[in-house]
Structures are given as structure tokens and as C-alpha cells.
Design a protein around this motif. Structure first.
Motif, PDB file in Angstrom:
ATOM      1  N   THR A 161       0.815  -1.220   0.000  1.00  0.00           N
ATOM      2  CA  THR A 161       0.000   0.000   0.000  1.00  0.00           C
ATOM      3  C   THR A 161       0.845   1.265   0.000  1.00  0.00           C
ATOM      4  N   ASN A 162       2.150   1.127   0.230  1.00  0.00           N
ATOM      5  CA  ASN A 162       3.031   2.283   0.248  1.00  0.00           C
ATOM      6  C   ASN A 162       3.528   2.600  -1.165  1.00  0.00           C
ATOM      7  N   PRO A 163       4.124   3.788  -1.372  1.00  0.00           N
ATOM      8  CA  PRO A 163       4.459   4.215  -2.734  1.00  0.00           C
ATOM      9  C   PRO A 163       5.251   3.211  -3.559  1.00  0.00           C
ATOM     10  N   ARG A 164       6.227   2.530  -2.966  1.00  0.00           N
ATOM     11  CA  ARG A 164       7.014   1.593  -3.765  1.00  0.00           C
ATOM     12  C   ARG A 164       6.173   0.410  -4.219  1.00  0.00           C
ATOM     13  N   GLY A 165       5.379  -0.124  -3.309  1.00  0.00           N
ATOM     14  CA  GLY A 165       4.502  -1.232  -3.677  1.00  0.00           C
ATOM     15  C   GLY A 165       3.436  -0.813  -4.664  1.00  0.00           C
ATOM     16  N   GLN A 166       2.934   0.410  -4.535  1.00  0.00           N
ATOM     17  CA  GLN A 166       1.926   0.911  -5.469  1.00  0.00           C
ATOM     18  C   GLN A 166       2.506   1.149  -6.866  1.00  0.00           C
ATOM     19  N   LEU A 167       3.786   1.508  -6.914  1.00  0.00           N
ATOM     20  CA  LEU A 167       4.446   1.660  -8.214  1.00  0.00           C
ATOM     21  C   LEU A 167       4.544   0.308  -8.925  1.00  0.00           C
TER      22      LEU A 167
ATOM     23  N   LEU B 285      -2.037  -2.834 -13.608  1.00  0.00           N
ATOM     24  CA  LEU B 285      -3.232  -2.628 -12.798  1.00  0.00           C
ATOM     25  C   LEU B 285      -3.294  -1.175 -12.351  1.00  0.00           C
ATOM     26  N   LEU B 286      -4.372  -0.827 -11.671  1.00  0.00           N
ATOM     27  CA  LEU B 286      -4.552   0.541 -11.201  1.00  0.00           C
ATOM     28  C   LEU B 286      -4.240   0.595  -9.710  1.00  0.00           C
ATOM     29  N   PRO B 287      -3.271   1.400  -9.291  1.00  0.00           N
ATOM     30  CA  PRO B 287      -2.950   1.501  -7.864  1.00  0.00           C
ATOM     31  C   PRO B 287      -4.117   2.065  -7.067  1.00  0.00           C
ATOM     32  N   TYR B 288      -4.207   1.654  -5.819  1.00  0.00           N
ATOM     33  CA  TYR B 288      -5.245   2.190  -4.954  1.00  0.00           C
ATOM     34  C   TYR B 288      -4.893   3.609  -4.512  1.00  0.00           C
ATOM     35  N   ARG B 289      -3.584   3.842  -4.322  1.00  0.00           N
ATOM     36  CA  ARG B 289      -3.122   5.160  -3.890  1.00  0.00           C
ATOM     37  C   ARG B 289      -2.149   5.720  -4.916  1.00  0.00           C
TER      38      ARG B 289
END
Length: 319
Positions: free
Chosen positions: A290-296, A303-307
Motif C-alpha cells: 500500500t506504500n508508494p514503492r509497492g503501489q508503483l 493494474l490501477l494503484p489504490y493510492r
């Protein structure tokens, strides 16, 4: 000279401070994992395995003392393992029900944490030789409930014959999401087939001219294309329309941009569900996504990031 417009998405990533490691101490339940070390097993619905594998690989690279062992199963089995406290982490495509939260809290004295991690599209795929690739939401419902069984039922004049619909698994997150969110509880047709994995669905469609496969869109992207605008070459991804008649101009595929702006009608949320009294490795891996690196990583997987701050860029390419 022909001009073609493509839509790309930019994800602005922020820097991140993450977990600090602490010394290993054996808990009463025998666990020795910390937020950045140790070994755990966790469950995930098989339809999510491509994105979970990418996140796991990067997490283990950054925290080499951590070993994450995924068990890819169906959603029903994963939820049961969570309720039986045989796992502390599950990835699936639905939130816990209030009754499930109450049960887990009463048995573990821990409030379950549910992390939305991203969005994917429910994709409908057909054989590469099938040019009937536009379909309406209403026709999808007719096909799935067995009210339309031949291609001529949805494409007037088609001589393609019977429609053979195949899912990944009868107990998967994909199947459950279709029943709940597409059919709204209506039963599926008696002739709907099920494989065991998403790859088997793709292989079946590749070999069967009249097939329609139903899978999560994170199985579709050609990883060689960093723009996420290329799907796998051995199948066609259907365009879906909310209109009464589907045409190329009013139908959409599960690209990131169309998941974001709502043009693609079948978008589902991906969740990490954690019941971890120690807030150790299962909890930190879910938080990492859920943090920026994982969302990248979610973004780069198609896929579309949640954040994240999402911006559109329209680019004209001259050929």
C-alpha cells in the motif's frame, strides 16, 4: 499519414520510509518473524498470483532476511484458512463481511486489518481468430446465465456455433465476484465450465474457436511493453459496452485509464486481509504494497494503484 491516439497514465511516486528490523524473539505461538525477517506462508486467490509474485520478489530483494511463501488457492479456501487461523494473511477481491470481522475478533482478540491495494478489471477473452470482440454488459449477463448459448444469439448471423464459457475455478474470487457483482445473485448457466488456473483458461481459449474465458486483467498484459497498452498475442480481449449495441467506439477494454475513469464497467478492488497479533512480517508485507514503492509495482504491472497521484497524458503518434 495516419494519426493514432494512445492514453498513458503517470504515477507520481513519493519516497518512503519503511520498517526497521528488530532482534528475533520466539513468541508463545512459536513465531519468530519480525517486520523484515523470518519465514511465513500466506494465501492468495490464484487469479492474483502475477501481481503478488512481483510484490513478493521486490520485498524479498529489499529485505533479504524475509522469506514469503505464497499458497495460491481459491478464495473460499483462503478465507477458511484465515478463519481457522492457519494463515494470518490473505489476498483476494472482496472485503470481509461484518460477521467475519466479528468472528475473527472474537477468536483472536485482534481486529482484522483490510488493506485495499489496487484495482483490476474482470476480463473476457476470446480466440485470436474470433473477430467478434465487442459485447454489451447485457449480453455478457445473458451468456453467463445460459440465456444466450450460441454466438448467433449475441452476434446476428454468426456461424461460429456454441459459446463455451470457462472460468478459472468454481470457488475462485473471479467466480464469486461475477455472481455477486455482475449477476447480483442470479445463478450461472448449467454449461459454464471451470478450469483450475487462469493459465488453463487462456490455454483453452487459445485452442477453442468459440470460447469465452473469464479472468482477472492482471493475467493479460505483455510484460515486454512498459506502456501497458499491449495484451497477450495469443488471445483477443473483448471490448465491453454499457450501451444496447456494442461498437468499437462505445466499447472499452480493461486498460488502466478505463479502470480509472469508469468507462470499463467491470472493475474490482484487490484486498490484503491481515489477522496478525504480532504485527510482524504478514502485516509489514501488506503495508508495503500500500506504500508508494509497492503501489508503483501495481502500476507497472498494468493494474490501477489504490493510492497515488494519477495524471493522464494524451500523446499523438505519427506513423
Amino acid at each position: 499519414m495516419k494519426k493514432t491516439s494512445y492514453i498513458f497514465i503517470g504515477l507520481i511516486s513519493l519516497s518512503m520510509a519503511f520498517f526497521s528490523s528488530c532482534g528475533e524473539k520466539k513468541a508463545k505461538d512459536g513465531r519468530t518473524d519480525t517486520p523484515t525477517s523470518g519465514t511465513i506462508e500466506f494465501y492468495a486467490d490464484e487469479s492474483l498470483s502475477p501481481i503478488i509474485d512481483e510484490e513478493r520478489t521486490q520485498f524479498e530483494f529489499e529485505f533479504p532476511k524475509a522469506k514469503l511463501k505464497p499458497i495460491y488457492s481459491d478464495e473460499v479456501t483462503g478465507l477458511q484458512m484465515l478463519k481457522d487461523f492457519k494463515t494470518t494473511l490473505l489476498f483476494t477481491t472482496r472485503h470481509l463481511k461484518d460477521s467475519e470481522i466479528a468472528y475473527l475478533k472474537s477468536k483472536s482478540n485482534v481486529i482484522p486489518s483490510v488493506f485495499p491495494i489496487g484495482y483490476d478489471g474482470l476480463a473476457f477473452i476470446v480466440n485470436k481468430n474470433n473477430q467478434d470482440t465487442c459485447i454489451t454488459v447485457n449480453d455478457i449477463k445473458r451468456v453467463l446465465t445460459g440465456k444466450a448459448t450460441k454466438w448467433s444469439d449475441i452476434v446476428p448471423g454468426s456461424k461460429r456455433g456454441d459459446i463455451e464459457v470457462i472460468f478459472d475455478n468454481t470457488r475462485s474470487a473471479t467466480t464469486n465476484w461475477v455472481v455477486d457483482s455482475v449477476l447480483h445473485g442470479e445463478k450461472m448457466g448449467a454449461k459454464i465450465m471451470a478450469a483450475k488456473t487462469s493459465k488453463q483458461v487462456i490455454d483453452f481459449v487459445d485452442e477453442t474457436p468459440g470460447a469465452i474465458g473469464v479472468i482477472g486483467s492482471n493475467w493479460l498484459n505483455d510484460r515486454r511493453d512498459s506502456t501497458n497498452t499491449t495484451f497477450k498475442k495469443n488471445i483477443h480481449v473483448m471490448r465491453v459496452s454499457i450501451k444496447d449495441n456494442a461498437t468499437p467506439s462505445n466499447s472499452w477494454q480493461p486498460y488502466q485509464a478505463y479502470l480509472l475513469d469508469g468507462r470499463y464497467p467491470f472493475v474490482r478492488t484487490l484486498y490484503a486481509i491481515v489477522v496478525d497479533p504480532h504485527k510482524a512480517l504478514p502485516w509489514s508485507f501488506a503495508n508495503y504494497i500500500t506504500n508508494p514503492r509497492g503501489q508503483l509495482i501495481v502500476f507497472k504491472s498494468g493494474l490501477l494503484p489504490y493510492r497515488g497521484d494519477i495524471t493522464y497524458k494524451k500523446v499523438n503518434i505519427k506513423k
